[in-house]
Design a protein around this motif. Structure first.
Motif, mmCIF file in Angstrom:
data_model
loop_
_atom_site.group_PDB
_atom_site.id
_atom_site.type_symbol
_atom_site.label_atom_id
_atom_site.label_comp_id
_atom_site.label_asym_id
_atom_site.label_seq_id
_atom_site.Cartn_x
_atom_site.Cartn_y
_atom_site.Cartn_z
ATOM 1 N N ALA A 75 0.756 -1.152 -0.007
ATOM 2 C CA ALA A 75 -0.018 -0.089 -0.039
ATOM 3 C C ALA A 75 0.949 1.118 -0.041
ATOM 4 O O ALA A 75 1.943 1.281 0.453
ATOM 5 N N ARG A 76 0.201 2.265 -0.501
ATOM 6 C CA ARG A 76 1.007 3.569 -0.604
ATOM 7 C C ARG A 76 0.585 4.418 0.862
ATOM 8 O O ARG A 76 -0.447 4.210 1.535
ATOM 9 N N ILE A 77 1.626 4.829 1.649
ATOM 10 C CA ILE A 77 1.451 5.596 2.883
ATOM 11 C C ILE A 77 1.770 6.998 2.735
ATOM 12 O O ILE A 77 2.775 7.258 2.248
ATOM 13 N N LEU A 78 1.037 7.720 3.213
ATOM 14 C CA LEU A 78 1.314 9.216 3.542
ATOM 15 C C LEU A 78 1.160 9.314 5.161
ATOM 16 O O LEU A 78 0.596 9.091 6.037
ATOM 17 N N VAL A 79 2.421 10.175 5.735
ATOM 18 C CA VAL A 79 2.708 10.180 6.947
ATOM 19 C C VAL A 79 2.498 11.782 7.182
ATOM 20 O O VAL A 79 2.965 12.557 6.706
ATOM 21 N N ALA A 80 1.734 11.992 8.433
ATOM 22 C CA ALA A 80 1.708 13.519 8.850
ATOM 23 C C ALA A 80 2.754 13.945 9.575
ATOM 24 O O ALA A 80 2.928 13.588 10.606
ATOM 25 N N SER A 81 3.672 14.582 9.143
ATOM 26 C CA SER A 81 4.773 15.273 9.596
ATOM 27 C C SER A 81 4.341 16.799 10.072
ATOM 28 O O SER A 81 3.047 16.899 9.962
ATOM 29 N N THR A 82 5.138 17.644 10.269
ATOM 30 C CA THR A 82 4.604 18.920 10.701
ATOM 31 C C THR A 82 5.647 20.094 10.655
ATOM 32 O O THR A 82 7.058 19.580 10.734
ATOM 33 N N SER A 83 5.277 21.163 10.927
ATOM 34 C CA SER A 83 6.177 22.223 10.584
ATOM 35 C C SER A 83 7.311 22.318 11.867
ATOM 36 O O SER A 83 8.536 22.991 11.839
ATOM 37 N N GLU A 84 6.837 21.705 13.043
ATOM 38 C CA GLU A 84 7.788 21.618 14.155
ATOM 39 C C GLU A 84 8.990 20.816 13.975
ATOM 40 O O GLU A 84 9.952 21.099 14.742
ATOM 41 N N VAL A 85 9.212 20.152 12.590
ATOM 42 C CA VAL A 85 10.557 19.735 12.233
ATOM 43 C C VAL A 85 11.447 20.742 11.926
ATOM 44 O O VAL A 85 12.787 20.427 12.188
ATOM 45 N N VAL B 142 16.630 17.902 23.359
ATOM 46 C CA VAL B 142 16.448 17.472 24.770
ATOM 47 C C VAL B 142 15.278 18.601 25.585
ATOM 48 O O VAL B 142 15.298 18.511 26.741
ATOM 49 N N GLY B 143 14.559 19.710 24.833
ATOM 50 C CA GLY B 143 14.050 20.703 25.436
ATOM 51 C C GLY B 143 12.439 19.933 25.560
ATOM 52 O O GLY B 143 12.324 18.829 25.020
ATOM 53 N N PRO B 144 11.714 20.539 26.191
ATOM 54 C CA PRO B 144 10.355 19.992 26.211
ATOM 55 C C PRO B 144 9.664 19.522 25.004
ATOM 56 O O PRO B 144 8.801 19.002 24.955
ATOM 57 N N LEU C 5 7.368 33.557 27.353
ATOM 58 C CA LEU C 5 7.227 32.827 26.277
ATOM 59 C C LEU C 5 7.626 31.332 26.811
ATOM 60 O O LEU C 5 8.949 31.186 27.115
ATOM 61 N N PRO C 6 6.909 30.333 26.286
ATOM 62 C CA PRO C 6 7.557 28.916 26.628
ATOM 63 C C PRO C 6 8.899 28.597 25.972
ATOM 64 O O PRO C 6 9.148 29.180 25.238
ATOM 65 N N VAL C 7 9.557 27.584 26.754
ATOM 66 C CA VAL C 7 11.031 27.351 26.169
ATOM 67 C C VAL C 7 10.814 26.770 24.807
ATOM 68 O O VAL C 7 10.090 25.860 24.231
ATOM 69 N N ASP C 8 11.674 27.177 23.877
ATOM 70 C CA ASP C 8 11.866 26.713 22.568
ATOM 71 C C ASP C 8 10.746 26.963 21.567
ATOM 72 O O ASP C 8 10.418 26.389 20.330
ATOM 73 N N ASP C 9 9.779 28.012 21.978
ATOM 74 C CA ASP C 9 8.556 28.310 21.444
ATOM 75 C C ASP C 9 9.058 28.816 20.141
ATOM 76 O O ASP C 9 9.958 29.993 19.908
ATOM 77 N N PRO C 10 8.619 28.479 19.033
ATOM 78 C CA PRO C 10 9.158 29.219 17.675
ATOM 79 C C PRO C 10 8.644 30.714 17.321
ATOM 80 O O PRO C 10 7.155 30.962 17.817
ATOM 81 N N LYS C 11 9.552 31.435 16.891
ATOM 82 C CA LYS C 11 9.239 32.981 16.754
ATOM 83 C C LYS C 11 8.423 33.301 15.634
ATOM 84 O O LYS C 11 7.930 34.156 15.578
ATOM 85 N N GLN C 12 8.807 32.488 14.527
ATOM 86 C CA GLN C 12 8.150 32.683 13.253
ATOM 87 C C GLN C 12 7.603 31.325 12.832
ATOM 88 O O GLN C 12 8.268 30.296 12.771
ATOM 89 N N ARG C 13 6.478 31.377 11.915
ATOM 90 C CA ARG C 13 6.105 30.294 11.371
ATOM 91 C C ARG C 13 5.416 30.665 9.978
ATOM 92 O O ARG C 13 4.450 31.651 9.943
#
Length: 326
Positions: A114-124, A144-146, A272-280
């Motif tokens: 079967a063909r598979i699509l995986v849901a990744s994220t902008s968090e990468v 190693v951050g939260p 601001l939480p630790v490692d929270d992205p500043k731009q998306r």
């Protein structure tokens, strides 16, 4: 059910995106097999499908072996906590579903051809040093951050998916999903739009973490599902950003929510939480080129539909998750 119907397995089927995917594939004439262990999913999102002959549901944790009898043509792996509140509360389960879970899904895809699509994220991309974010950017992630339990689970998921493609010749698709919103989101799950709308409905001040200059780009769920559908059926195997490139600061966005809801509340600020992205902001050049896709729904329209959905929730639902997570 016709034997000629193609069969699609959707994990995380009772979640926000998974349930909308179930709807889309039923509409397109597929037989849909939904899988969810209901840790963060909710059966009310898919209960309207239970009466249909072409829908089956398995209450199952994909971190354990997956057994689906018979034919499977496509798999869409959307099983994962996706909000900060969830993956900070259940970090081990988040890592397991992003490693053992995706391994099991890939094994199923291999066994069924079967063909598979995986849901990744902008968090990468982490807290990115490149803006807007292109698929060629490798990211800036604290392992190693939260937030690492989610970010690194998704990065591993991409790596093992590509390994199955290169080593076993498996047909794979990878969607890097940016902030998405719409009906069936859970209130107060830690994401911006349901948090703001839930606070407005309860008459509370809107909470911004940081100074509000950080940006997000919000894609309405109908647009996202269209992009995912096109990606699954495309011939492109590499990661593809699926999101809305229209960027807005959280300060500006809070003003939009206040105007939409008409609530006489203020905006309050917390650290601001630790490692929270500043731009998306996604660069969707690739999606335009290989999928012929770009978002169509204007933010004002999408927010109106989302707010109307939240207004239908009972008082118990409106306050329930506040009690759980505060």
């Amino acid at each position: 059910m016709s034997e000629s119907k193609k069969v699609v397995v959707i994990t995380g089927a009772a979640g926000f995106l998974g349930s909308h995917l179930c709807d889309r594939f039923i509409k397109e004439g597929y037989k849909v097999i939904g899988i969810d262990n209901l840790i963060t999913g909710d059966l009310k999102n898919i209960e309207h499908l239970f009466k249909l002959e072409d829908f089956e549901f398995y209450n199952h944790d994909i971190s354990l072996f997956i057994n689906i009898p018979g034919r499977v043509d496509y798999i869409l792996n959307f099983a994962s906590p996706a909000s900060p509140i969830d993956y900070l509360k259940i970090p081990i389960q988040t890592l397991k579903v992003g490693s053992l879970g995706v391994h099991n899904c890939l094994g199923l895809a291999k066994a069924k051809n079967a063909r598979i699509l995986v849901a990744s994220t902008s968090e990468v991309y982490g807290d990115p040093e490149v803006h807007p974010q292109k698929e060629t950017y490798w990211g800036h992630v604290n392992p190693v951050g939260p937030r690492g339990v989610y970010d690194e689970a998704k990065r591993f998921q991409e790596a093992i998916t590509m390994a199955y493609h290169t080593f076993h010749g498996l047909e794979v698709r990878i969607a890097r999903i940016f902030n998405t919103y719409g009906p069936r989101m859970r209130l107060n799950d830690g994401r911006v739009i349901p948090a703001f709308m839930g606070q407005a409905l309860r008459g509370e001040d809107l909470t911004i973490f940081g100074d509000g200059t950080q940006t997000r780009s919000f894609c309405f769920v109908d647009d996202l599902i269209e992009g995912l559908y096109r990606l699954l059926l495309s011939d492109y195997t590499g990661p593809v950003n699926i999101g809305n490139p229209q960027e807005i600061s959280l300060n500006e966005f809070a003003e939009e929510i206040l105007k939409l809801t008409g609530k006489n509340v203020k905006v309050s600020y917390k650290p601001l939480p630790v490692d929270d992205p500043k731009q998306r902001q996604p660069d969707i050049t690739l999606a335009r080129e290989v999928l012929g896709w770009e978002p169509k729904v204007e933010r004002a329209e999408g927010l109106q539909k989302t707010y109307e959905y939240f207004q239908t929730l009972s008082q118990e639902e409106l306050y329930k998750e506040v009690r759980i997570f505060n």
